[in-house]
Structure formats: C-alpha cells, structure tokens
Write a protein that holds these residues in place. Structure first.
Motif, PDB file in Angstrom:
ATOM      1  N   ASP A 340      89.621  54.012  18.672  1.00 41.94           N
ATOM      2  CA  ASP A 340      89.341  54.645  19.964  1.00 41.94           C
ATOM      3  C   ASP A 340      89.083  53.591  21.049  1.00 41.94           C
ATOM      4  OD1 ASP A 340      88.754  56.574  21.882  1.00 41.94           O
ATOM      5  OD2 ASP A 340      86.640  56.675  21.313  1.00 41.94           O
ATOM      6  N   GLY A 341      89.830  53.693  22.136  1.00 46.29           N
ATOM      7  CA  GLY A 341      89.641  52.798  23.273  1.00 46.29           C
ATOM      8  C   GLY A 341      90.388  51.485  23.189  1.00 46.29           C
ATOM      9  N   ALA A 369      94.082  56.204  22.801  1.00 42.47           N
ATOM     10  CA  ALA A 369      93.623  57.250  23.727  1.00 42.47           C
ATOM     11  C   ALA A 369      93.604  58.635  23.083  1.00 42.47           C
ATOM     12  CB  ALA A 369      94.517  57.268  24.969  1.00 42.47           C
ATOM     13  N   THR A 370      93.928  58.734  21.816  1.00 43.76           N
ATOM     14  CA  THR A 370      93.985  60.042  21.143  1.00 43.76           C
ATOM     15  C   THR A 370      92.646  60.763  21.209  1.00 43.76           C
ATOM     16  OG1 THR A 370      95.760  59.376  19.631  1.00 43.76           O
ATOM     17  CG2 THR A 370      94.334  61.175  18.912  1.00 43.76           C
ATOM     18  N   ILE A 371      91.573  60.060  20.917  1.00 41.55           N
ATOM     19  CA  ILE A 371      90.243  60.701  20.885  1.00 41.55           C
ATOM     20  C   ILE A 371      89.864  61.202  22.274  1.00 41.55           C
ATOM     21  CG2 ILE A 371      87.806  60.343  20.387  1.00 41.55           C
ATOM     22  CD1 ILE A 371      89.731  60.451  17.937  1.00 41.55           C
ATOM     23  N   ARG A 372      90.182  60.410  23.309  1.00 40.81           N
ATOM     24  CA  ARG A 372      89.891  60.856  24.676  1.00 40.81           C
ATOM     25  C   ARG A 372      90.655  62.129  25.008  1.00 40.81           C
ATOM     26  NH1 ARG A 372      91.817  56.677  27.561  1.00 40.81           N
ATOM     27  NH2 ARG A 372      93.694  57.757  28.250  1.00 40.81           N
ATOM     28  N   ARG A 373      91.932  62.199  24.596  1.00 32.72           N
ATOM     29  CA  ARG A 373      92.729  63.397  24.877  1.00 32.72           C
ATOM     30  C   ARG A 373      92.182  64.613  24.126  1.00 32.72           C
ATOM     31  NH1 ARG A 373      96.898  59.631  24.233  1.00 32.72           N
ATOM     32  NH2 ARG A 373      97.527  60.492  22.210  1.00 32.72           N
ATOM     33  N   ARG A 375      89.046  65.159  23.225  1.00 33.41           N
ATOM     34  CA  ARG A 375      87.792  65.597  23.864  1.00 33.41           C
ATOM     35  C   ARG A 375      88.060  66.273  25.206  1.00 33.41           C
ATOM     36  NH1 ARG A 375      84.845  60.140  21.802  1.00 33.41           N
ATOM     37  NH2 ARG A 375      83.950  61.014  19.887  1.00 33.41           N
ATOM     38  N   ALA A 376      89.136  65.861  25.869  1.00 31.08           N
ATOM     39  CA  ALA A 376      89.483  66.460  27.157  1.00 31.08           C
ATOM     40  C   ALA A 376      89.883  67.925  27.015  1.00 31.08           C
ATOM     41  CB  ALA A 376      90.609  65.669  27.824  1.00 31.08           C
TER      42      ALA A 376
END
Length: 419
Positions: A340-341, A369-373, A375-376
């Motif tokens: 992540d990140g 960026a998978t985790i950010r997407r 959570r979005a």
C-alpha cells in the motif's frame, strides 16, 4: 499503470501459449498399436487435449474425456463429457464409470492414451464400496476448505476411490497405457495430478491419515474408518499391471514461467523466477512476495529495477468466511495491503486455466493504490480478507482479470512488475 497491466496480461498469454495442447501433444505421440487406440482423460484442459490428439493422430481413435462444465470443445472421434468442479456431482460419477468401461476387456495389442490435467480429481468421483457419492462430495468440500496443499489432498482422495491412485491403468491391463499429463502440481509429481488415475505411487493409508492429522482435517467417521481399514488399498508401482504403463509431463508451470520470462526480457526488462512450486496459505505467500517487491522498490535489492518477479505453484486458502474468491484474488488482496502506497509496483495473479475459485475470473490486478481505491468505495480490505471475499473487493473497483477458459492448466501464474 494501465500499460503495466497490459504488459502483465501479455506475459500471462505467453505462459498459457507455452502449454498449448497442440504443440505439447505432437511432441509426445506414442507409437501406434496393432489393435485399438482408446482415449480416456480428465481435467479442466482434457477436452482441448482430446481435440489436439485428434488433429495429430494418424489412425483409428475412440474414447471419452471429462472436463468442467463450460470447458468442453467439439471433437469428432472422442466423446467430451462435462461434470462439476471443484465439488463432484452425478455427471462426474457417470464419467468415471464410462472410463472404466472403456478400458475393460482390452488386449495386449491395444493402446490406452490417458489425457490427464489438473481438476481431474473432482471430475472423476468413484466412491468405493461402503461409501457414496455424497460422502465424496462432502470429502471434497472439507478438503477445499482445509488449507492443505494439493499433494496432501490427493493422498487422501486416492484412498477413497475406485479409479484414482493408478486404478484406471490397472483396469486396462494388459493393454499398453501412455499417460500424457499437463501438470498443475508443485514439483510435477505425475502421481498427484488429478490424483493419478493412471500413475501409481507408494502413498498408502498411513500417509493419508498422517496428512489428515497434520492439517487438522475434520472428515466424517465413515471416511476415516474406510481409510483405517485400508478397505480398497491403492495398487503399488511394483504391481505387474503397471509394467506396460508410461507417462510424460507434456506441460508444466516451469515451462510456462520460462516462456513468460523470455517474453519479458525481449521487452527489455529482467525477469526473475522465484519458484515454480510455491505452496502454503495464499495470504502468507503474498507477504513474502510483497517483502521482496518492497525491497526492490525501496533499496534496489536483491534485484535492480526494473524487474519482473515471477512465481508459480498452487497456494491454498483456509476458508474462514463465506465470501467469494479464489486463491489468486486472496493472494493479491494480501499483497495489496503490504505494498500500500508504494509507487511503481503492479501485480497480476491468475490461474492458468482461466478460472480462480468459483467465479468467471482467472485472478486480478493489484498495485500500490489498490487499498486506497477500495477504501474510496467503502470497502475495508482487512475485513474483506478475513472473510475470504477478495473477489467482491476486486469486482467493486473493476480490477478482476477475466481472460476466459484457456484450455490448459499449469497452475498459478504470479507476476510482480517493479518499475
């Protein structure tokens, strides 16, 4: 990142092409017999193998193979049957009975060509006396949820069958039996592919009981009793009925990974094959892969960027939740949490047969960026992972990889690009 995904998809295609049935079959055709040529077979790639054999074989040919529902292709002389996978059904039982009838009453002048591929264990249910199809269905469900490696599962399956563990080849005696095998087993032991219907090994009831204890597999009392009684002992390789049996691994994870590595290096990027026989929990294996990717991305070691990390084999999932997902999507969700990140890392994990778990995807893509997407869109990746619902997570952000059935099966393909 889209370009990276397209690149990884082309490498997956190169890996699958290396296991192309037409090429593999032509390189391993047996000598024509004086008598009949009978074809039997099972696996997710069995129908494509049968079609390739028909194209290559110059002479009379008859028989049948069984594959997963939706994986059949048209053949002219070989009957293609379909049955359930990964949990057996009545159609699979009928297919097993058909295979046994096909090899019954053959002579020493006859030839049996066995086309064996991954998935054959579920497609050839044949419970021995004292057990039922329902027992074998329950056995498969428990094994699939146990987290045990495929080799351990197949040691157990052989003890609870009338067709596995070399029994189909023994039934064909005195005919010559040539098995052409597409391996989905880490290490390529031919006796474990599809639980070895035509290839015996030394594993017996004690080996099965040891696997049951080691992996804490909660089987029914009647199955345990059957194994303990050795009511239907597996024939040993020294049995004279196997004197005229031979086998050939015609495609494997190793060959496919090497093809993907060559394609990558042709594009100017170094490729490193970590292993073609990765086993163990998918989410734990992902942590090791992620640690290497982080080390490369952050410290340029043990490999210099850009580099592609490749691995194969078959991980497992101990099912704790009720979500959708296969071992490759679970691997990727765990990997995504650990990268992540981190910029410049993109990964694809997919089953080379085109199906990961019970859905229509082979796997998925993940990056920093998978985790950010996730959570979005309101998804907590840790919660989803704990519930074995990785498919739903990647579906929600459009990151599933869906190439469709490929016609072969050399197990998992994992590729991590560090730019």
């Amino acid at each position: 990142m889209d370009q990276s995904r397209q690149f990884l998809a082309t490498l997956f295609a190169a890996a699958v092409d290396a296991a192309d049935p037409d090429v593999a079959i032509r390189a391993h055709l047996p000598e024509r017999p004086k008598g009949r040529t009978i074809v039997v077979g099972a696996g997710k790639g069995a129908a494509h193998l049968a079609r390739a054999l028909e194209r290559a074989w110059d002479g009379p040919l008859e028989g049948a193979v069984v594959t997963r529902y939706g994986f059949g292709v048209a053949c002219e002389r070989i009957e293609v049957l379909e049955a359930a996978h990964p949990v057996p059904d009545a159609a699979g039982l009928a297919a097993s009975e058909r295979m046994v009838r096909l090899v019954d009453g053959l002579t020493a002048d006859d030839l049996v060509i066995a086309l064996i591929a991954g998935g054959g264990s579920a497609l050839l249910p044949a419970p021995p006396k004292g057990l039922t199809l329902e027992d074998e269905i329950a056995l498969n469900r428990i094994l699939l949820a146990s987290g045990a490696p495929i080799s351990a599962m197949n040691r157990i399956r052989k003890q609870v069958s009338r067709i596995k563990g070399g029994r189909l080849a023994a039934a064909a005696w005195p005919a010559r039996v040539v098995s052409l095998i597409v391996s989905d087993i880490p290490g390529d032991n031919p006796a474990y592919v599809a639980s070895g219907p035509t290839v015996p090994d030394m594993a017996g009831p004690l080996d099965a009981l040891q696997a049951i204890r080691r992996y804490n597999i909660d089987l029914s009392a009647n199955i345990i009793a059957h194994i303990e009684r050795a009511a239907a002992p597996v024939p040993q390789p020294s049995d004279p009925k196997f004197a005229r049996s031979t086998h050939h691994i015609i495609a494997s994870a190793s060959v496919s990974l090497e093809a993907a590595a060559r394609a990558c290096e042709t594009a100017g990027i170094r490729a490193v094959i970590l292993s073609d026989s990765i086993e163990g929990e998918a989410r734990e294996s992902a942590k090791v892969h992620a640690a290497i990717a982080r080390e490369v991305a952050g410290r340029n070691r043990p490999f210099e960027k850009p580099v592609l990390l490749l691995s194969g084999g078959e991980t497992t999932v101990t099912v704790r939740g009720k979500g959708k997902g296969g071992r490759n999507t679970e691997f990727l969700l765990s990997l995504a949490l650990d990268i992540d990140g981190i910029e410049g890392v993109c990964a694809l994990a997919a089953d080379t047969d085109g199906i990961d778990g019970g859905e229509d995807n082979a796997g998925a893509f993940a990056d920093g960026a998978t985790i950010r997407r996730l959570r979005a869109v309101g998804i907590d990746p840790s919660v989803v992972l704990s519930g074995n619902d990785a498919w739903s997570a990647f579906h929600a952000i459009g990151d599933l990889f869906v190439p469709g059935p490929t016609g072969t099966n050399v197990n998992d393909f994992r590729a991590i690009l560090v730019r």
